[in-house]
Design an enzyme around this catalytic site. Sequence first.
Site, PDB file in Angstrom:
ATOM      1  N   SER A  22       0.818  -1.218   0.000  1.00  0.00           N
ATOM      2  CA  SER A  22       0.000   0.000   0.000  1.00  0.00           C
ATOM      3  C   SER A  22       0.855   1.272   0.000  1.00  0.00           C
ATOM      4  CB  SER A  22      -0.912   0.013   1.231  1.00  0.00           C
ATOM      5  OG  SER A  22      -1.627   1.235   1.261  1.00  0.00           O
ATOM      6  N   LYS A  72     -13.712  -4.601   2.236  1.00  0.00           N
ATOM      7  CA  LYS A  72     -14.634  -3.508   1.874  1.00  0.00           C
ATOM      8  C   LYS A  72     -16.113  -3.876   2.024  1.00  0.00           C
ATOM      9  CE  LYS A  72     -11.580  -1.008  -1.240  1.00  0.00           C
ATOM     10  NZ  LYS A  72     -11.358  -0.454  -2.576  1.00  0.00           N
ATOM     11  N   GLY A 134     -15.420  -7.154  -9.667  1.00  0.00           N
ATOM     12  CA  GLY A 134     -15.136  -7.284  -8.236  1.00  0.00           C
ATOM     13  C   GLY A 134     -15.537  -6.041  -7.473  1.00  0.00           C
ATOM     14  N   GLY A 135     -14.902  -5.845  -6.316  1.00  0.00           N
ATOM     15  CA  GLY A 135     -15.252  -4.727  -5.430  1.00  0.00           C
ATOM     16  C   GLY A 135     -15.087  -3.375  -6.093  1.00  0.00           C
ATOM     17  N   LEU A 222      -6.972   0.716 -13.516  1.00  0.00           N
ATOM     18  CA  LEU A 222      -7.006   1.060 -12.080  1.00  0.00           C
ATOM     19  C   LEU A 222      -5.684   0.748 -11.381  1.00  0.00           C
ATOM     20  CD1 LEU A 222     -10.071   1.374 -12.536  1.00  0.00           C
ATOM     21  CD2 LEU A 222     -10.410   0.340 -10.319  1.00  0.00           C
TER      22      LEU A 222
HETATM   23  P1  NAP Z   1     -11.515  -8.030  -6.553  1.00  0.00           P
HETATM   24  O1  NAP Z   1     -12.753  -7.676  -5.806  1.00  0.00           O
HETATM   25  O2  NAP Z   1     -10.690  -9.185  -6.102  1.00  0.00           O
HETATM   26  O3  NAP Z   1     -11.965  -8.299  -8.096  1.00  0.00           O
HETATM   27  C1  NAP Z   1     -11.044  -8.715  -9.056  1.00  0.00           C
HETATM   28  C2  NAP Z   1     -11.708  -8.862 -10.433  1.00  0.00           C
HETATM   29  O4  NAP Z   1     -10.686  -9.240 -11.356  1.00  0.00           O
HETATM   30  C3  NAP Z   1     -12.773  -9.929 -10.531  1.00  0.00           C
HETATM   31  O5  NAP Z   1     -13.753  -9.522 -11.434  1.00  0.00           O
HETATM   32  C4  NAP Z   1     -12.021 -11.144 -11.078  1.00  0.00           C
HETATM   33  O6  NAP Z   1     -12.785 -11.989 -11.911  1.00  0.00           O
HETATM   34  C5  NAP Z   1     -11.006 -10.474 -11.973  1.00  0.00           C
HETATM   35  N1  NAP Z   1      -9.798 -11.298 -12.080  1.00  0.00           N
HETATM   36  C6  NAP Z   1      -8.955 -11.646 -11.075  1.00  0.00           C
HETATM   37  N2  NAP Z   1      -7.945 -12.391 -11.570  1.00  0.00           N
HETATM   38  C7  NAP Z   1      -8.170 -12.529 -12.903  1.00  0.00           C
HETATM   39  C8  NAP Z   1      -7.505 -13.212 -13.944  1.00  0.00           C
HETATM   40  N3  NAP Z   1      -6.365 -13.910 -13.717  1.00  0.00           N
HETATM   41  N4  NAP Z   1      -8.013 -13.130 -15.198  1.00  0.00           N
HETATM   42  C9  NAP Z   1      -9.146 -12.447 -15.437  1.00  0.00           C
HETATM   43  N5  NAP Z   1      -9.853 -11.788 -14.476  1.00  0.00           N
HETATM   44  C10 NAP Z   1      -9.366 -11.837 -13.230  1.00  0.00           C
HETATM   45  O7  NAP Z   1     -10.512  -6.811  -6.632  1.00  0.00           O
HETATM   46  P2  NAP Z   1     -10.873  -5.228  -6.633  1.00  0.00           P
HETATM   47  O8  NAP Z   1     -10.950  -4.704  -5.265  1.00  0.00           O
HETATM   48  O9  NAP Z   1     -12.050  -5.029  -7.525  1.00  0.00           O
HETATM   49  O10 NAP Z   1      -9.544  -4.600  -7.287  1.00  0.00           O
HETATM   50  C11 NAP Z   1      -9.308  -4.790  -8.672  1.00  0.00           C
HETATM   51  C12 NAP Z   1      -8.095  -3.982  -9.125  1.00  0.00           C
HETATM   52  O11 NAP Z   1      -8.357  -2.590  -8.979  1.00  0.00           O
HETATM   53  C13 NAP Z   1      -6.820  -4.261  -8.340  1.00  0.00           C
HETATM   54  O12 NAP Z   1      -5.749  -4.252  -9.254  1.00  0.00           O
HETATM   55  C14 NAP Z   1      -6.725  -3.095  -7.375  1.00  0.00           C
HETATM   56  O13 NAP Z   1      -5.402  -2.815  -7.005  1.00  0.00           O
HETATM   57  C15 NAP Z   1      -7.297  -1.974  -8.246  1.00  0.00           C
HETATM   58  N6  NAP Z   1      -7.852  -0.855  -7.455  1.00  0.00           N
HETATM   59  C16 NAP Z   1      -7.304   0.388  -7.630  1.00  0.00           C
HETATM   60  C17 NAP Z   1      -7.810   1.483  -6.931  1.00  0.00           C
HETATM   61  C18 NAP Z   1      -7.210   2.844  -7.115  1.00  0.00           C
HETATM   62  O14 NAP Z   1      -7.467   3.751  -6.309  1.00  0.00           O
HETATM   63  N7  NAP Z   1      -6.419   3.057  -8.155  1.00  0.00           N
HETATM   64  C19 NAP Z   1      -8.909   1.312  -6.051  1.00  0.00           C
HETATM   65  C20 NAP Z   1      -9.451   0.026  -5.906  1.00  0.00           C
HETATM   66  C21 NAP Z   1      -8.912  -1.051  -6.618  1.00  0.00           C
HETATM   67  P3  NAP Z   1     -13.701 -13.200 -11.344  1.00  0.00           P
HETATM   68  O15 NAP Z   1     -14.923 -12.549 -10.774  1.00  0.00           O
HETATM   69  O16 NAP Z   1     -13.972 -14.017 -12.542  1.00  0.00           O
HETATM   70  O17 NAP Z   1     -12.872 -13.902 -10.307  1.00  0.00           O
END
Ligand code: NAP
Length: 287
Positions: A22, A72, A134-135, A222
């Site tokens: 982080s 979250k 996802g989240g 993101l």
């Molecule tokens: P999450 O809830 O774990 O969701 C991850 C998503 O990615 C799910 O839809 C999952 O698909 C998909 N996924 C995971 N591994 C994959 C793979 N190998 N191939 C294809 N799809 C895959 O995570 P999140 O909280 O949404 O975070 C997602 C990303 O956004 C992360 O990289 C995080 O660091 C970033 N983020 C950035 C910020 C910012 O402020 N810049 C804020 C929040 C999050 P399935 O549903 O099929 O498993």
Amino acid sequence: MKVDITSQTKLYGVIGDPISHSLSPVFHNYFLSQRNINGIYIPLKISSNNLASKLKLLKNNFSGFNLTIPHKENIMKYLDEIDDLAMEYGAVNTVKVVDNKLIGYNTDGVGFVKSLEYMKVNLKGKDVLLLGAGGAAKVIALEVVKLGGNLTIANRDIERALQVKNQITKLYDVSINLVKLAELNSSFHVVINSTPIGMYPHINECPISSNLLEGTELVYDLIYNPYETKLLQLASKLGAKTINGLPMLIYQGLKSLEIWTGELATTEEEQVLYNEVKKRITIHRKD
Ligand code: NAP
């Protein structure tokens, strides 16, 4: 930065698992110190199983904290109050402790919208492809719809994409298309990646094939570590405008600070914070 820690020092932090990657402590502490606020912000590794048992300690000692993966959604059942926007998203990333009560907010949407404004991007009437369900996608999907984008969600697990769609269409009269990630075969004006494809250990991977990026106007990833993912490199070569996750990270963090302290950052401070965090980006591995 030197903090003279006393019993009056306010404690803030971010809880998650993993947490060592982080960058939030960098800019929160920078901002607190710039504003002469007697407070510190620390990362706390807390697993899903331990969330409930650690909340009393947080409530009794902290003024506020952020939440990241995997808390979250789980945190919501332990909160005394939840702000309307966080309820709409179905996720909380910021908790303020007031009179021994835990109040939940979500600043990710503000972060996303302000990052678009900063880059002078208007999604109204654009065909927008969101990768992931996802989240983070729950928040982005709702904001894309509110900004007037025509949304398509692509995910590996189509059921999860359907849940995001249902949550939004319960509240808004909009149509949202769904497609399995592997079956994507058309181009969009805007592509937003909310999967972890592009960050460690997937740094050499791209979530969609490059031919689908031909003619795309904007690609938003993101991810902010690495600073420029494979997806953004390809998009840039094909002439698209690109945005990484850093502006969103900064803006959502500043909104959390505003909720906790009432302090608003100036545009100059936003730029300084951006540069401070950018300097600290190295490829992190999971802890
Ligand atoms: P999450 O809830 O774990 O969701 C991850 C998503 O990615 C799910 O839809 C999952 O698909 C998909 N996924 C995971 N591994 C994959 C793979 N190998 N191939 C294809 N799809 C895959 O995570 P999140 O909280 O949404 O975070 C997602 C990303 O956004 C992360 O990289 C995080 O660091 C970033 N983020 C950035 C910020 C910012 O402020 N810049 C804020 C929040 C999050 P399935 O549903 O099929 O498993």
